[in-house]
Design an enzyme around this catalytic site. Structure first.
Site, PDB file in Angstrom:
ATOM      1  N   ALA A  41     -10.731  -3.608  -8.382  1.00 34.22           N
ATOM      2  CA  ALA A  41      -9.335  -3.223  -8.113  1.00 34.22           C
ATOM      3  C   ALA A  41      -8.962  -3.549  -6.672  1.00 34.22           C
ATOM      4  O   ALA A  41      -9.385  -4.567  -6.147  1.00 34.22           O
ATOM      5  CB  ALA A  41      -9.128  -1.752  -8.464  1.00 34.22           C
ATOM      6  N   SER A  42      -8.238  -2.657  -6.045  1.00 38.00           N
ATOM      7  CA  SER A  42      -7.663  -3.000  -4.736  1.00 38.00           C
ATOM      8  C   SER A  42      -8.706  -3.142  -3.628  1.00 38.00           C
ATOM      9  O   SER A  42      -8.388  -3.647  -2.552  1.00 38.00           O
ATOM     10  CB  SER A  42      -6.636  -1.948  -4.333  1.00 38.00           C
ATOM     11  OG  SER A  42      -5.595  -1.932  -5.284  1.00 38.00           O
ATOM     12  N   THR A  43      -9.929  -2.673  -3.860  1.00 41.73           N
ATOM     13  CA  THR A  43     -10.931  -2.901  -2.821  1.00 41.73           C
ATOM     14  C   THR A  43     -11.147  -4.396  -2.639  1.00 41.73           C
ATOM     15  O   THR A  43     -11.615  -4.835  -1.594  1.00 41.73           O
ATOM     16  CB  THR A  43     -12.280  -2.235  -3.169  1.00 41.73           C
ATOM     17  OG1 THR A  43     -12.779  -2.814  -4.379  1.00 41.73           O
ATOM     18  CG2 THR A  43     -12.145  -0.743  -3.350  1.00 41.73           C
TER      19      THR A  43
END
Lengths: 596, 481
Positions: free
Chosen positions: B217-219
């Site tokens: 995801a956004s990591t």
């Protein structure tokens, strides 16, 4: 084998080639008992302080047993092979160690019973050696042995007496103890085969129609072959014991080949095995299962099948592989993971703990043992002894092939014991008796007689020897003539055999006397030089039960003489065959010689 | 007849030769294959019979061999099984060994090359060979904190020392009790294994390094940011269009911005704002601009697709190939087929923290033989340079903003600069549940710990709160020492 001929001083030529070498044996026995006791310590070093009597008892049994047998050999079979006993003691000791070691992890008590059986088997071997001064006595009981074999093989089938374990009906149970009569039948069959073949081999060889290049034996001469085949198949069918069946049949094929030197017998034998094997695999579930476990050992379905799965062989292979080159060390592996690790699978236990190197050493010990057996067969002068020693050695080779070939998945695994090592009294007893018989035969083989092996060197030696005799004869011609005259007066019919007949009932002491004579003759050639030669040539014991003439220099006359004075026509024929058939030119020293 | 005897003897020689060859084959040439055979429990039995070394954490045995009264001489015992079970693994007669029990099997059983001399000595002394003990790099307090953060819910925590690569904590949750599987009662072992295998929460899977992997995801935007800065096309000043919904090229679907953040506030975003609020559309445009290959190269520079052993075997993270624009846009925000492990995410943060240099994560501090002599000791190893020190410094600054002003404020530790990034992976659950991430490091100027925290099946708000506060607890556990 023999000293270079012709170049030797005369003294050495007449001296006995074989020394008793009992001291060598004693030293080797110390080593062998040391190996056995050492192995028993190594498998469980903690027993040293624990008061466990196993080490003391097994050590005493091995040590005292070895010493007693050594003394028996000194007294009764002085010239017996010095390597056989130490090899057997070492193997037996290693076996006890491994059985004890497996006891420790599986809560069995097989080792103590193995020690008891060792004592018993050693005693039996001692008695055999003590009373079987001349192995040819066994020839007289040829047919009794056939009867015994049949009886022994039938015993397990008797209701009430027989015992079926793991699907095989090869045990009998007497007073709570089990016994495998088939193991003893191995010996009685070998004696029968040796006796029968040494008497009838000429008929098998010479009688019968010739078809093309092959002379077919008459049916009645072939009958025992079929009898053996039937026995093997019978064992297979009624006792469900594939291993013994292979062993019995292999024994007969080997012995008939030994007797006739004809490879065709081996071919016929192998064909019969193939036919029998195919038939058996079709007809009997247990044989088919064995084959399947061999071919598809790593098939999960076969592996997990119970009974008759490949679990045992696969676990055995795992055991061997975990041993690798150097082994886990005695007492440090997990041989108990293999079922029957202390009997049928004991080789995998050794492979695991001693590694490829250790197991090879064990195999080399076996190899030395059978080599000494074949050596005794080469050295002894009678066809019966040759057949018996070579046949028993061959059957041991076959047994090891079946055992080691089975555990390495070279051939299907069949339940057979490893001689001298596996837990099991019957096996131990019968193999010790085999060792005793081979020792007895090796004694007659190595007993000092002037013999002439057929190598070029030996023939030259014989020639040199004869030249020496002629020299001596020429020098003392007159005296010799007088001596012969006196002898003729005494025993006119047996002149050519000289004093050989005097010692017809000879025992060791007289044989020693003969040797002393010979040494005299050698160091100071006397007028009776020819007697000196002949006397040892017709060795006392040879003359006793089977007056086969041994060839001394110029011995061809002896063979002819032999016909004149004794033995049944058959015996005479077998003698002729023994001595003359192959080398009618007189260098039949081949048959007599080469004991080393 | 003598000829036949000699021939028979020669046949005997041949037979013995064949037997020796057969034995050589089995015991030498085929030995390795046979030993590695799945049915061959013998090496296990060997090891059960030997005094296997302990697995220690700060001197306390977490796995040790206790003398046992049954068929085997020793029983393997595991302490704090739920917290350490995935590290130690189990040592089972029935199922073999897993975890460090498997990865360090040679050392623990005394069979490693370094222990050859000891084996020779024990062979002659008749003693059982003794295995080496292994001390782990794990910080027991941190490990416990990590376990407390997860509270038995599905998820994982990994904490690294960015400078050395030492793994300070590694927890996968839910845990399981290796003692159940190491029992010598195979009936109960099989029952336990069947129960654990049937458990839908998959307690046997070490989520930190293996299993089905997670969408990062956004990591993953950290990697996008690095790619953008390295390209030279982007600086911290560059303004990127920030539509609330980006139509995905070639599809009817649009990519929305993160609903929980403050992305709506600006129509154009610089990298700081985009990262702070975790806006999706700017990063999708960056990826479409830079192209699939540059994003993948950057991902590889951070370890995607590379095999790794710590010495637990780490499943390589995946950045998919042959993407169309829509797929690339989704991949750039760590969705679509991008898959990673918590360890990989922690390593990414650690590389940023360590001036762009990625150290090799390691679990083993020392290996000591039975006489306590050190056989093997921890040495930091550089795995690769992931990015330049300049870019790493810039990204650090950006990540600090995320925690100070952005959506990861829950991870802030008073008085300490914390760098971090959250992530929320949409897993297509009907209840709107997600996998929630936080990764970061602290202190930002002198990093001592880099973490990755992931919680499965949580709603956006809960997940964000709990991962960030969990990270905060971890940072505090290290920094307050």
């Amino acid at each position: 084998m023999s000293a270079p001929a012709g170049t030797l001083p005369r003294e050495e030529q007449v001296e006995p080639r074989q020394k008793p070498r009992r001291l060598t044996e004693l030293l080797l026995l110390v080593l062998a008992v040391g190996i056995g006791v050492g192995a028993n310590v190594l498998v469980d070093p903690e027993q040293l302080g624990s008061g466990d009597p196993h080490l003391l008892v097994s050590g005493l049994v091995l040590g005292i047993g070895a010493l007693v047998l050594h003394v028996v050999l000194r007294l009764r079979a002085k010239y017996a092979d010095p390597y056989v006993l130490p090899i057997v003691v070492a193997l037996n000791g290693l076996g006890i160690a491994m059985i004890h070691r497996i006891d420790l992890t599986t809560d069995q008590t097989a080792a103590s019973s193995q020690v008891v059986w060792t004592a018993f088997a050693m005693t039996a071997a001692g008695l055999v050696l003590w009373f079987l001064k001349d192995h040819r006595v066994l020839r007289r009981i040829t047919y009794i042995c056939l009867l015994l074999s049949g009886l022994l093989l039938l015993l397990p089938l008797l209701p009430g007496l027989g015992l079926e374990l793991n699907g095989a009906r090869i045990w009998i149970s007497v007073g709570g103890r089990t016994f495998q009569p088939g193991e003893v039948a191995k010996i009685t069959l070998a004696v029968f085969f040796a006796g029968y073949l040494s008497t009838n081999r000429d008929l098998i060889l010479l009688a019968g129609k010739k078809v093309g290049p092959v002379r077919l034996p008459r049916f009645r001469d072939m009958a025992p072959m079929f009898a053996a085949w039937i026995i093997a198949i019978g064992v297979l069918v009624f006792q469900r014991d594939l291993g013994s069946a292979i062993l019995f049949f292999g024994l007969f094929v080997a012995m008939i080949y030994l007797a006739t030197s004809r490879l065709s017998w081996i071919v016929i034998g192998l064909l019969l095995v193939a036919v029998g094997g195919f038939f058996a695999s079709q007809a009997f579930g247990h044989v088919a299962a064995r084959l399947d476990s061999w071919l598809n050992a790593f098939d999960p379905e076969v592996y997990n099948r119970a009974p008759g799965g490949s679990g045992q062989i696969v676990q055995g292979l795992f055991g061997l592989s975990s041993g690798g080159l150097f082994g886990q060390g005695l007492g440090q592996g997990r041989p108990d993971l293999v079922s029957y690790a202390n009997s049928d699978m004991i080789m995998t236990a050794f492979g695991e703990e001693l590694g490829l190197i250790g197991l090879s050493a064990v195999l080399v010990l076996f190899f030395l043992f059978v080599t000494r057996g074949f050596r005794a067969a080469l050295g002894t002068r009678d066809a019966f002894g040759k057949l018996l020693a070579a046949g028993l050695s061959a059957v041991l080779v076959l047994q090891l092939f079946v055992v080691v070939g089975g555990v390495t998945r070279l051939i299907p695994l069949t339940g057979l014991t490893t001689p001298f090592m596996s837990a099991g009294g019957s096996s131990l007893l019968s193999n010790w008796i085999i060792a005793a018989i081979i020792l007895a035969i090796s004694h007659t083989a190595r007993r000092p007689v002037v013999t002439g092996p057929a190598t070029e060197a030996d023939l030259a030696e014989v020639a040199a020897y004869e030249a020496a005799l002629r020299e001596a004869a020429r020098r003392d011609d007159q005296e010799r003539a007088e001596r012969l005259e006196r002898r003729r007066d005494r025993r006119p019919r047996k002149e050519t055999d000289g004093s050989g007949e005097d010692t017809a009932q000879a025992d060791g002491a007289q044989a020693d006397g003969a040797q002393a004579d010979r040494e005299d003759g050698a160091t100071a050639p006397r007028s009776d030089a020819s007697d000196t030669v002949r006397r040892p040539a017709v060795s006392a014991d040879t003359a006793a039960t089977e007056p086969i003439t041994a060839a001394g220099p110029g011995g061809r006359r002896d063979a002819e003489d032999a016909d004149h004075h004794g033995g049944t026509p058959t015996e005479a024929m077998s003698r002729l065959t023994d001595q003359d058939r192959r080398d009618p030119g007189g260098s039949r020293s081949t048959e007599n010689g080469g004991a080393s | 007849m003598n000829r036949a005897i000699r021939h028979t003897w020669v046949a005997g020689v041949a037979i013995f030769t064949v037997l020796l060859l057969a034995l050589t084959y089995v015991q030498f040439f085929a030995a390795r294959t046979l030993e590695a055979h799945p049915w061959n429990n013998r090496s296990l039995y060997d090891q059960f019979g030997a005094d296997r070394g302990a697995i220690l954490v700060d001197g306390d045995p977490k796995a040790s061999s206790e003398p046992s009264e049954d068929d085997f001489e020793y029983q393997r015992v595991y302490a704090d099984p739920l917290t350490y079970g995935h590290l130690t693994g189990y040592f089972s007669l029935v199922y073999g060994a897993t975890g460090l029990e498997a990865a360090l099997g040679e050392e623990l059983s005394g069979a490693s090359d370094e222990q050859f001399y000891d084996r020779v000595v024990s062979m002659f002394s008749g003693n059982q060979p003794t295995g080496a003990s292994v001390e782990l790099t794990i910080d027991p307090e941190l490990q416990q904190t990590a376990a407390d953060v997860l509270q038995g819910r599905k998820g994982s925590v990994v904490a690294l020392d960015p400078e050395t690569g030492a793994i300070l904590a590694m927890v996968s949750s839910p845990g399981y009790d290796p003692n159940e599987l190491a029992s010598h009662d195979s009936g109960s072992v099989i029952a336990a294994a069947e129960r654990l295998n049937a458990d839908p929460e998959e307690p046997l899977v070490n989520r930190a390094v293996a299993g089905d992997l997670y969408a990062p995801a956004s990591t993953f935007k950290i990697i996008d940011t690095v790619a953008a800065l390295e390209s030279g096309d982007y600086t911290t000043e560059t303004l990127i269009p920030n539509p609330q919904e980006l139509p995905l090229p070639g599809t009817d679907v649009t990519l929305p911005n993160f609903v929980g953040g403050g992305c709506t506030a600006r129509a154009q975003a610089d990298l700081e704002f985009a990262l702070e609020q975790s806006c999706n559309t700017p990063f999708a445009q960056i990826a479409l601009d830079l192209g699939e290959d540059r994003i993948r190269q950057t991902a590889q520079a951070f370890g995607y697709g590379e095999p790794l052993s710590v010495p637990l075997k780490v499943t390589p993270s995946i950045f998919p190939e042959e993407l169309n624009d829509a797929q690339l846009a989704l991949s750039s925000i760590g969705q679509y087929d991008v898959r990673t492990t918590p360890l990989q995410v922690a390593m990414t943060s650690a590389a940023i923290a360590n001036d762009g240099v990625m150290m090799k994560p390691q679990l083993v501090e020392t290996v000591r033989s039975a006489d306590l002599s050190v056989i093997d000791a921890f040495t930091p190893e550089q795995l690769r340079r992931s990015t330049s020190a300049d870019v790493a410094e810039t990204v650090t600054d950006l990540m600090v903003e995320v925690v100070e002003d952005g959506i990861a404020q829950g991870a802030a530790v008073p008085g300490v600069e914390v760098a971090g990034k959250t992530g929320t992976a949409e897993i297509g659950s009907e209840e709107g549940l997600n996998d929630s991430w936080f990764t970061g490091f602290a202190p930002a100027d002198d990093p001592q710990i880099a973490v990755a925290v992931v919680l499965e099946d949580v709603d956006v708000a809960t997940g964000s709160t709990q991962t960030t506060t969990g990270a905060k607890q971890l940072f505090e556990a290290v920094l307050n020492k």
